[in-house]
Motif scaffolding. Structure first.
Motif, PDB file in Angstrom:
ATOM      1  N   MET A 146      28.969  25.902  45.187  1.00  0.00           N
ATOM      2  CA  MET A 146      27.779  26.115  46.011  1.00  0.00           C
ATOM      3  C   MET A 146      27.702  25.086  47.137  1.00  0.00           C
ATOM      4  O   MET A 146      27.470  25.420  48.296  1.00  0.00           O
ATOM      5  N   GLN A 147      27.935  23.836  46.759  1.00  0.00           N
ATOM      6  CA  GLN A 147      27.799  22.809  47.792  1.00  0.00           C
ATOM      7  C   GLN A 147      28.915  22.896  48.833  1.00  0.00           C
ATOM      8  O   GLN A 147      28.664  22.754  50.030  1.00  0.00           O
ATOM      9  N   LEU A 148      30.127  23.167  48.360  1.00  0.00           N
ATOM     10  CA  LEU A 148      31.249  23.256  49.296  1.00  0.00           C
ATOM     11  C   LEU A 148      31.165  24.525  50.146  1.00  0.00           C
ATOM     12  O   LEU A 148      31.646  24.556  51.277  1.00  0.00           O
ATOM     13  N   ARG A 197      30.058  19.869  58.815  1.00  0.00           N
ATOM     14  CA  ARG A 197      28.595  19.810  58.641  1.00  0.00           C
ATOM     15  C   ARG A 197      27.922  21.161  58.926  1.00  0.00           C
ATOM     16  O   ARG A 197      26.701  21.255  58.940  1.00  0.00           O
ATOM     17  N   SER A 198      28.729  22.178  59.172  1.00  0.00           N
ATOM     18  CA  SER A 198      28.113  23.484  59.435  1.00  0.00           C
ATOM     19  C   SER A 198      27.612  24.083  58.126  1.00  0.00           C
ATOM     20  O   SER A 198      28.072  23.712  57.041  1.00  0.00           O
ATOM     21  N   SER A 235      21.896  19.408  61.041  1.00  0.00           N
ATOM     22  CA  SER A 235      20.872  18.960  62.000  1.00  0.00           C
ATOM     23  C   SER A 235      20.010  20.118  62.483  1.00  0.00           C
ATOM     24  O   SER A 235      18.773  20.005  62.522  1.00  0.00           O
ATOM     25  N   THR A 236      20.645  21.238  62.848  1.00  0.00           N
ATOM     26  CA  THR A 236      19.847  22.362  63.369  1.00  0.00           C
ATOM     27  C   THR A 236      18.988  22.975  62.261  1.00  0.00           C
ATOM     28  O   THR A 236      17.870  23.409  62.510  1.00  0.00           O
ATOM     29  N   LEU A 237      19.535  22.979  61.052  1.00  0.00           N
ATOM     30  CA  LEU A 237      18.747  23.503  59.932  1.00  0.00           C
ATOM     31  C   LEU A 237      17.522  22.613  59.693  1.00  0.00           C
ATOM     32  O   LEU A 237      16.407  23.106  59.515  1.00  0.00           O
ATOM     33  N   GLU A 279      17.534  12.777  58.398  1.00  0.00           N
ATOM     34  CA  GLU A 279      18.696  13.584  57.996  1.00  0.00           C
ATOM     35  C   GLU A 279      19.304  13.193  56.639  1.00  0.00           C
ATOM     36  O   GLU A 279      19.593  14.081  55.831  1.00  0.00           O
ATOM     37  N   PRO A 280      19.478  11.886  56.352  1.00  0.00           N
ATOM     38  CA  PRO A 280      20.063  11.552  55.038  1.00  0.00           C
ATOM     39  C   PRO A 280      19.200  12.047  53.867  1.00  0.00           C
ATOM     40  O   PRO A 280      19.738  12.457  52.839  1.00  0.00           O
ATOM     41  N   ALA A 281      17.885  11.988  54.030  1.00  0.00           N
ATOM     42  CA  ALA A 281      17.006  12.463  52.951  1.00  0.00           C
ATOM     43  C   ALA A 281      17.149  13.970  52.779  1.00  0.00           C
ATOM     44  O   ALA A 281      17.198  14.494  51.660  1.00  0.00           O
ATOM     45  N   PHE A 282      17.251  14.664  53.908  1.00  0.00           N
ATOM     46  CA  PHE A 282      17.410  16.123  53.872  1.00  0.00           C
ATOM     47  C   PHE A 282      18.773  16.481  53.261  1.00  0.00           C
ATOM     48  O   PHE A 282      18.896  17.390  52.442  1.00  0.00           O
ATOM     49  N   TYR A 283      19.787  15.717  53.637  1.00  0.00           N
ATOM     50  CA  TYR A 283      21.130  15.945  53.093  1.00  0.00           C
ATOM     51  C   TYR A 283      21.135  15.708  51.578  1.00  0.00           C
ATOM     52  O   TYR A 283      21.792  16.421  50.823  1.00  0.00           O
ATOM     53  N   ASN A 284      20.365  14.697  51.169  1.00  0.00           N
ATOM     54  CA  ASN A 284      20.253  14.408  49.736  1.00  0.00           C
ATOM     55  C   ASN A 284      19.739  15.634  48.987  1.00  0.00           C
ATOM     56  O   ASN A 284      20.225  15.986  47.916  1.00  0.00           O
TER      57      ASN A 284
END
Lengths: 144, 735
Positions: free
Chosen positions: B340-342, B349-350, B360-362, B397-402
């Motif tokens: 799922m993550q991959l 980063r798309s 970023s756009t998301l 962004e790092p929090a969102f990526y988390n």
């Protein structure tokens, strides 16, 4: 060298044995080390009581003495251990002393079951994230 | 066994015997003492191999006697069934050495060594190569850094290269094997072999999904033609799981081709361990879960906007399978979690390999929908403000990526990820507030008829922080971190407290949404009044901004849905806390007998994650005790009967409110017109919330019945099976 020997060699005063008529019937081994340079953490590595002698409060006494020794001799801020989620007897035993479940560890013992990390808080430091604690002064670095 | 006997078992021929020299040197060491070289740490000694210790020295393993002869389809089927069980044992976190590599045919083929016999070559070998290829592709997922070594999957390969079997060639060989087996006289093992060969072939396609790139919000699972294999696999699995087939598989003749030999002969870093394999029924369950979870994962292709994506990812993360084992928490299949993550986030980063959407756009899209749309900051051209905003986004962004990586974790790790995320959101909130208060003079973006600044960035950050705070408590309940009535009461009490903040904040987000809609509606009046260039400019601005109206309206509906959902949770948590307090009278809220910590220290540790949070501040222990004292005082003013009747009234009233809110929530979910896979799960969730609501009243009645009994005569049990993840049933009964 086994982990038991490692503990015994470095923290001999934290290896306690219960004996009956000269025979070892129970044992607890623990260690104390600085954790993230922020607090002193005690760790109970193993507790065992001979099957024949179970249900007589031997484990309780061993835990009590070990915890007291870690607090009195080493000024621990907290004492931790891990135990399997399915080991209800061990959980009951430790939780009776006030140990709290702070984390669930997925398949910690490399089998189907998870484990709980239990912590007995001793000082205020145990309830503050390490990031927000000042570094320990004169803390002995982990020698091992 | 003496040293001589042990040495003879080692079959040492090419080594020099240094035994006497070794004992001569070590005789200088006093018995019972430990000597340590400065070259290594003592702790490393605990991981060292102890030569001649049967528990640690694999060289002492008895060699397994192998007779890998396969002469009938029965025997071929047995090998395949057993190897499938080994694969499942590996997927259940056993090492390859005790599972897949314990098979003689795997050991041979992976080292490009020959295997002989017609049935082996035509049927067993293609299956084994398929398994090797499947393991190879899963290993790639395992080492990609999205799941945890030795926790989710063991990727130690004994230095063997699992990529020896080329994917396409293996698929071809599997298909040829199916054709060959089908050409044999019809028999029961024939169909079993065909199904097992097909199953492995289907499994080989699973990991290929990471190579598929699609446009987010513009695809559907059906349009990705290469995923239809999952349907075929599930059909095959259903056929294999028929009781007669399972019974037939259990009675197949064994072949001596599994042993612990590789632990002795190949590069092995572990002490001797017994072989691990799942039985056939469990193997089929494992693979059925793999394909079912895979199909659910593919629904990500069917989401139509970032709100749906966010909801779907949350549903994916909290997806659990009910299990009768109260100590087991079953999340998504480990392969699907890694996939799922991959699949979702690519190396560039798309999102899903999209050309338009990346992290970023998301993030900007989610942010815009929550609070940023049509804000003055959004349309500002001031360089200082734009730079400030950019800095804020970089921090967010790092929090969102988390969050995006959290969804793939096992249930225990998910809580740790949320815990980590909390600190990030808390520090960003401080920065965001400072930035927006400083920029207020320039923007003057306020609510109607008010001087109160809108602060879209802080509002977004605070919203996510509050949801994570509640999520941490929800997950603590799910993971059984609150062990008894006292701790569970604390958990529900704080949860209700935090959800109150969240509910208030969602109301604020609704206010922001309303403000933007009102501002849009006011344009026509403004345009009418304006003249010349100003009129044209306003008209131009309106044309751009009015495009956001449908989105604002959808978000209004979404916020109302969230508001109702969290109001339900808040009331449920309050009711649970009330019932648990009632049990306190019998001593169920007391500290344990031998407790070596004070109640205050325990309270502070229990809520350690929230201690550093600035806003909302964790209520102090004193405040908690004050609340408990008031509750006690209130109860003391009434007779036990009158108090019970009063409490029942309060619970009933709140329960009615919950039911009304559940009906409202169901209507809002319908109005949102989510895709079916989202709305179904949301409705399923509301059903369990309804059940939790009823269960709480039942617990109250049960508690009343035993209110006069001493604690030792009363049993309180938390039941998880078939109940909401966050609301285990509290069963109270006389012993």
């Amino acid at each position: 060298m086994s982990e038991i020997e490692f503990f015994l060699n470095n923290w001999p005063n934290l290896t306690l044995m219960a004996k009956h008529q000269g025979k070892v019937i129970g044992c607890i081994i623990s260690k104390v080390e600085p954790h993230k340079h922020a607090r002193i953490r005690g760790y109970i590595g193993m507790l065992a009581v001979d099957n024949e002698y179970r249900g007589r409060g031997i484990a309780k006494e061993l835990i009590s003495q070990s915890v007291d020794a870690m607090i009195d001799a080493y000024r621990c801020d907290e004492i931790i251990l891990e135990t399997e989620v399915v080991n209800k007897a061990a959980l009951r035993l430790y939780e009776n002393f006030g140990f709290l479940r702070v984390k669930r560890l997925f398949r910690y013992y490399l089998n189907k079951h998870d484990a709980f990390r239990l912590i007995l808080p001793v000082t205020e430091k145990s309830s503050v994230r390490s990031t927000f604690l000042p570094p320990l002064e004169d803390a002995p670095e982990s020698k091992y | 066994m003496d040293v001589g006997q042990q040495l003879s078992r080692l079959n040492i021929r090419d080594y020099e015997d240094i035994t006497s020299e070794f004992f001569a040197i070590t005789s200088a060491i006093e018995y019972g003492s430990i000597v340590k070289s400065k070259q290594f740490k003592l702790l490393e000694g605990t991981h060292a191999l102890e030569v001649l210790n049967p528990k640690l020295d694999t060289a002492l393993l008895e060699p397994g006697i192998l007779h890998p002869v396969v002469e009938t389809l029965d025997q071929a089927a047995w090998v395949m069934v057993r190897l499938l069980g080994s694969v499942c044992a590996w997927l259940e976190n056993n090492s390859l050495s005790v599972s897949v590599l314990s098979c003689y045919f795997v050991e041979q083929l992976i080292q490009r060594k020959p295997v002989t016999g017609e049935l082996v070559e035509r049927c067993v070998a293609p299956f084994v190569k398929g398994v090797i290829s499947f393991v190879s592709s899963v290993l790639k997922l395992g080492v990609a850094g999205v799941i945890y070594e030795e926790e989710d999957l063991n990727t130690q390969t004994m230095d063997l290269d699992f990529s020896v079997c080329d994917g396409e060639q293996t698929v071809l060989e599997l298909r040829n094997a199916v054709t060959w087996v089908r050409s044999q006289p019809e028999s029961r093992p024939q169909q079993l072999c065909v199904d097992l060969l097909s199953l492995v072939e289907h499994s080989l396609h699973i990991c290929e999904i990471t190579q598929v790139s699609v446009e987010l919000y513009e695809t559907s699972p059906q349009s990705v033609s290469s995923v239809s294999f999952a349907d075929s696999a599930l059909e095959t699995l259903a056929r294999l799981a028929e009781p007669e087939t399972v019974a037939f598989a259990a009675a197949l003749p064994e072949v001596a081709c599994f042993s612990a030999n590789v632990q002795k002969t190949l590069n092995n870093r572990s002490p001797p361990k017994p072989l691990a394999h799942s039985d056939f029924a469990s193997s089929l369950e494992n693979f059925t879960k793999l394909f079912t979870d895979f199909q659910f994962m593919l629904n990500v292709l069917a989401v139509r906007d970032s709100v749906e994506l966010y909801e779907f990812l949350n549903l994916f993360m909290t997806r659990r399978q009910f299990t009768t084992d109260p100590d087991e928490i079953l999340g998504n299949h480990v392969v699907v979690r890694a996939l799922m993550q991959l699949f979702l986030i690519r190396d560039d980063r798309s999102i899903l390999g999209s050309r338009r959407w990346n992290i970023s756009t998301l993030l900007m899209d989610v942010f815009s929908k929550i609070s940023f749309q049509n804000s003055r900051l959004q349309s500002s051209t001031d360089d200082e403000l734009r730079n400030g905003l950019e800095k804020m986004i970089i921090q967010i962004e790092p929090a969102f990526y988390n969050f995006l990586t959290c969804i793939s974790q096992n249930p225990s790790r998910q809580r740790q990820f949320v815990n980590k995320e909390l600190i990030i959101w808390d520090s960003i909130q401080v920065e965001a507030e400072n930035f927006e208060l400083e920029s207020h003079a320039k923007l003057h973006d306020t609510f109607a008829n008010s001087e109160l600044p809108v602060m879209p960035v802080s509002s977004f950050v605070y919203y996510l922080k509050l949801t994570k705070m509640a999520e941490l408590l929800f997950k603590s309940i799910e993971l059984c971190l609150f062990k008894d009535c006292r701790e569970l009461h604390l958990g529900y009490w704080l949860l209700a407290n935090q959800l109150d903040y969240l509910v208030q904040h969602i109301k604020r987000l609704l206010d922001i949404n309303q403000l933007r809609q009102t501002q849009l509606a006011a344009f026509s009046k403004k345009i009418k009044k304006a003249k010349g260039d100003k009129k044209a400019k306003l008209r131009e601005e309106y044309e751009i901004k009015k495009q956001s109206l449908p989105q604002l309206q959808k978000m209004e509906l979404y916020f109302n849905m969230l508001l109702t959902k969290y109001q339900i949770h808040k009331s449920l948590a309050e009711n649970r806390a009330t019932v648990l307090r009632m049990l306190g009278k019998q001593g169920f809220m007391d500290l344990p007998k031998l407790c070596k910590a004070s109640e205050e220290t325990l309270y502070n540790l229990q809520f350690k994650s929230f201690q550093s949070i600035g806003v909302p501040q964790l209520p102090s222990f004193k405040e908690y005790k004050e609340m408990m004292k008031q509750e006690k005082w209130l109860a003391s003013q009434l007779s036990p009967e009158a108090n019970a009747s009063y409490q029942k009234g309060v619970l009933k009233q709140k329960s009615d409110e919950i039911n009304a809110n559940i009906r409202r929530l169901e209507a809002l979910v319908a109005k949102m017109q989510f895709p079916q896979f989202i709305s179904e799960r949301l409705i399923q969730d509301t059903k369990l919330l309804k059940k939790a609501n009823v269960a709480c009243l039942l617990t109250f009645s049960q508690a009343l019945k035993v209110a006069d009994l001493p604690k030792s005569h009363v049993a309180v049990v938390f039941e998880k099976y078939d109940h909401h993840l966050y609301y285990p049933n509290i069963k109270v009964a006389a012993k």
